[in-house]
Design a protein around this motif. Structure first.
Motif, PDB file in Angstrom:
ATOM      1  N   ALA A 142       0.853  -1.185   0.000  1.00  0.00           N
ATOM      2  CA  ALA A 142       0.000   0.000   0.000  1.00  0.00           C
ATOM      3  C   ALA A 142       0.895   1.242   0.000  1.00  0.00           C
ATOM      4  O   ALA A 142       2.056   1.174   0.433  1.00  0.00           O
ATOM      5  N   PRO A 143       0.376   2.377  -0.455  1.00  0.00           N
ATOM      6  CA  PRO A 143       1.188   3.596  -0.485  1.00  0.00           C
ATOM      7  C   PRO A 143       1.753   3.933   0.888  1.00  0.00           C
ATOM      8  O   PRO A 143       1.026   3.931   1.886  1.00  0.00           O
ATOM      9  N   GLY A 144       3.061   4.194   0.935  1.00  0.00           N
ATOM     10  CA  GLY A 144       3.708   4.559   2.185  1.00  0.00           C
ATOM     11  C   GLY A 144       4.067   3.388   3.072  1.00  0.00           C
ATOM     12  O   GLY A 144       4.661   3.590   4.137  1.00  0.00           O
ATOM     13  N   ASN A 145       3.708   2.188   2.638  1.00  0.00           N
ATOM     14  CA  ASN A 145       3.994   0.988   3.449  1.00  0.00           C
ATOM     15  C   ASN A 145       5.012   0.100   2.758  1.00  0.00           C
ATOM     16  O   ASN A 145       5.208   0.174   1.541  1.00  0.00           O
ATOM     17  N   GLU A 146       5.628  -0.759   3.544  1.00  0.00           N
ATOM     18  CA  GLU A 146       6.512  -1.746   2.962  1.00  0.00           C
ATOM     19  C   GLU A 146       5.694  -2.881   2.347  1.00  0.00           C
ATOM     20  O   GLU A 146       4.532  -3.098   2.703  1.00  0.00           O
ATOM     21  N   ARG A 147       6.341  -3.590   1.447  1.00  0.00           N
ATOM     22  CA  ARG A 147       5.685  -4.752   0.860  1.00  0.00           C
ATOM     23  C   ARG A 147       5.489  -5.809   1.945  1.00  0.00           C
ATOM     24  O   ARG A 147       6.428  -6.149   2.670  1.00  0.00           O
ATOM     25  N   GLU A 148       4.271  -6.333   2.035  1.00  0.00           N
ATOM     26  CA  GLU A 148       3.974  -7.300   3.089  1.00  0.00           C
ATOM     27  C   GLU A 148       3.455  -8.615   2.528  1.00  0.00           C
ATOM     28  O   GLU A 148       2.830  -8.654   1.464  1.00  0.00           O
ATOM     29  N   PHE A 149       3.703  -9.635   3.285  1.00  0.00           N
ATOM     30  CA  PHE A 149       3.279 -10.990   2.921  1.00  0.00           C
ATOM     31  C   PHE A 149       1.768 -11.110   3.009  1.00  0.00           C
ATOM     32  O   PHE A 149       1.140 -10.594   3.948  1.00  0.00           O
ATOM     33  N   VAL A 150       1.185 -11.826   2.039  1.00  0.00           N
ATOM     34  CA  VAL A 150      -0.253 -12.105   2.049  1.00  0.00           C
ATOM     35  C   VAL A 150      -0.508 -13.609   2.174  1.00  0.00           C
ATOM     36  O   VAL A 150      -1.213 -14.051   3.081  1.00  0.00           O
ATOM     37  N   ALA A 151       0.053 -14.389   1.251  1.00  0.00           N
ATOM     38  CA  ALA A 151      -0.191 -15.825   1.242  1.00  0.00           C
ATOM     39  C   ALA A 151       0.889 -16.518   0.428  1.00  0.00           C
ATOM     40  O   ALA A 151       1.532 -15.892  -0.416  1.00  0.00           O
ATOM     41  N   ALA A 152       1.082 -17.801   0.691  1.00  0.00           N
ATOM     42  CA  ALA A 152       2.082 -18.559  -0.048  1.00  0.00           C
ATOM     43  C   ALA A 152       1.685 -20.018  -0.141  1.00  0.00           C
ATOM     44  O   ALA A 152       0.964 -20.545   0.715  1.00  0.00           O
ATOM     45  N   LEU A 153       2.150 -20.653  -1.200  1.00  0.00           N
ATOM     46  CA  LEU A 153       2.083 -22.100  -1.360  1.00  0.00           C
ATOM     47  C   LEU A 153       3.516 -22.591  -1.441  1.00  0.00           C
ATOM     48  O   LEU A 153       4.207 -22.389  -2.443  1.00  0.00           O
ATOM     49  N   ASN A 154       3.975 -23.228  -0.388  1.00  0.00           N
ATOM     50  CA  ASN A 154       5.353 -23.697  -0.304  1.00  0.00           C
ATOM     51  C   ASN A 154       5.420 -25.138  -0.818  1.00  0.00           C
ATOM     52  O   ASN A 154       4.737 -26.026  -0.293  1.00  0.00           O
ATOM     53  N   TRP A 155       6.228 -25.376  -1.806  1.00  0.00           N
ATOM     54  CA  TRP A 155       6.373 -26.717  -2.352  1.00  0.00           C
ATOM     55  C   TRP A 155       7.097 -27.599  -1.334  1.00  0.00           C
ATOM     56  O   TRP A 155       8.155 -27.253  -0.827  1.00  0.00           O
ATOM     57  N   ILE A 156       6.495 -28.781  -1.032  1.00  0.00           N
ATOM     58  CA  ILE A 156       7.107 -29.685  -0.056  1.00  0.00           C
ATOM     59  C   ILE A 156       7.414 -31.041  -0.656  1.00  0.00           C
ATOM     60  O   ILE A 156       7.649 -32.010   0.073  1.00  0.00           O
ATOM     61  N   GLY A 157       7.392 -31.127  -2.015  1.00  0.00           N
ATOM     62  CA  GLY A 157       7.749 -32.363  -2.679  1.00  0.00           C
ATOM     63  C   GLY A 157       6.591 -32.943  -3.473  1.00  0.00           C
ATOM     64  O   GLY A 157       5.434 -32.800  -3.064  1.00  0.00           O
ATOM     65  N   GLY A 158       6.918 -33.576  -4.581  1.00  0.00           N
ATOM     66  CA  GLY A 158       5.875 -34.147  -5.437  1.00  0.00           C
ATOM     67  C   GLY A 158       4.923 -33.059  -5.888  1.00  0.00           C
ATOM     68  O   GLY A 158       5.348 -32.020  -6.382  1.00  0.00           O
ATOM     69  N   ASN A 159       3.634 -33.308  -5.713  1.00  0.00           N
ATOM     70  CA  ASN A 159       2.616 -32.290  -6.013  1.00  0.00           C
ATOM     71  C   ASN A 159       1.971 -31.786  -4.732  1.00  0.00           C
ATOM     72  O   ASN A 159       0.779 -31.466  -4.692  1.00  0.00           O
ATOM     73  N   ARG A 160       2.767 -31.689  -3.691  1.00  0.00           N
ATOM     74  CA  ARG A 160       2.248 -31.254  -2.390  1.00  0.00           C
ATOM     75  C   ARG A 160       2.756 -29.859  -2.053  1.00  0.00           C
ATOM     76  O   ARG A 160       3.922 -29.531  -2.290  1.00  0.00           O
ATOM     77  N   TYR A 161       1.879 -29.069  -1.487  1.00  0.00           N
ATOM     78  CA  TYR A 161       2.192 -27.693  -1.107  1.00  0.00           C
ATOM     79  C   TYR A 161       1.592 -27.403   0.255  1.00  0.00           C
ATOM     80  O   TYR A 161       0.555 -27.952   0.616  1.00  0.00           O
ATOM     81  N   TYR A 162       2.265 -26.533   0.972  1.00  0.00           N
ATOM     82  CA  TYR A 162       1.743 -26.135   2.280  1.00  0.00           C
ATOM     83  C   TYR A 162       1.313 -24.683   2.192  1.00  0.00           C
ATOM     84  O   TYR A 162       2.069 -23.836   1.731  1.00  0.00           O
ATOM     85  N   GLU A 163       0.096 -24.399   2.654  1.00  0.00           N
ATOM     86  CA  GLU A 163      -0.436 -23.050   2.589  1.00  0.00           C
ATOM     87  C   GLU A 163      -0.018 -22.217   3.797  1.00  0.00           C
ATOM     88  O   GLU A 163       0.012 -22.711   4.926  1.00  0.00           O
ATOM     89  N   HIS A 164       0.252 -20.964   3.527  1.00  0.00           N
ATOM     90  CA  HIS A 164       0.555 -20.003   4.584  1.00  0.00           C
ATOM     91  C   HIS A 164      -0.252 -18.732   4.318  1.00  0.00           C
ATOM     92  O   HIS A 164      -0.397 -18.327   3.160  1.00  0.00           O
ATOM     93  N   TYR A 165      -0.743 -18.123   5.381  1.00  0.00           N
ATOM     94  CA  TYR A 165      -1.515 -16.889   5.250  1.00  0.00           C
ATOM     95  C   TYR A 165      -1.100 -15.870   6.307  1.00  0.00           C
ATOM     96  O   TYR A 165      -0.786 -16.237   7.450  1.00  0.00           O
TER      97      TYR A 165
END
Length: 128
Positions: free
Chosen positions: A40-63
């Motif tokens: 947002a204007p005047g703010n630093e870039r911040e984390f929203v969400a992620a899908l972390n690859w953990i092998g094969g076709n598996r991902y772990y969600e983060h929010y």
């Protein structure tokens, strides 16, 4: 080189929904950890969400706590595309939203410096 292109931003009223997309190049999308960040204007870039690859076709969600329960991150590996479904939007969600990519997994999916590739961003504006 991985190219990321976001789309789907716009202007909506508070309480509304948007779905962002992030189209990626390359043939190894399935083994990339992917994230959404916002600034947002005047703010630093911040984390929203992620899908972390953990092998094969598996991902772990983060929010981020601020979006948990309202936003959902997902991916379609056949289309090389990452999504962010945003519901119950609030004026404080107004920002430029960027997707980010990292080959392989990461121990720090919430940290922007973990990601090597970034899109240009798409503007999301929520009116009250």
């Amino acid at each position: 080189q991985v190219v990321l292109v976001e789309s789907g931003g716009g202007l909506v009223q508070a309480g509304g929904s948007l779905r962002l997309s992030c189209a990626t190049s390359g043939r190894t999308f399935s083994i990339f950890s992917m994230g959404w960040f916002r600034q947002a204007p005047g703010n630093e870039r911040e984390f929203v969400a992620a899908l972390n690859w953990i092998g094969g076709n598996r991902y772990y969600e983060h929010y981020a706590d601020s979006v948990k329960g309202r936003f959902t991150i997902s991916r379609d590996n056949a289309k090389n595309t990452l999504y962010l479904q945003m519901n119950s939007l609030k004026p404080e969600d107004t920002a430029v939203y960027c997707c980010a990519a990292k080959a392989g997994s990461t121990q720090y999916p919430r940290i922007r410096n973990e990601y090597a590739y970034w899109g240009q961003g798409t503007q999301v504006t929520i009116s009250s």
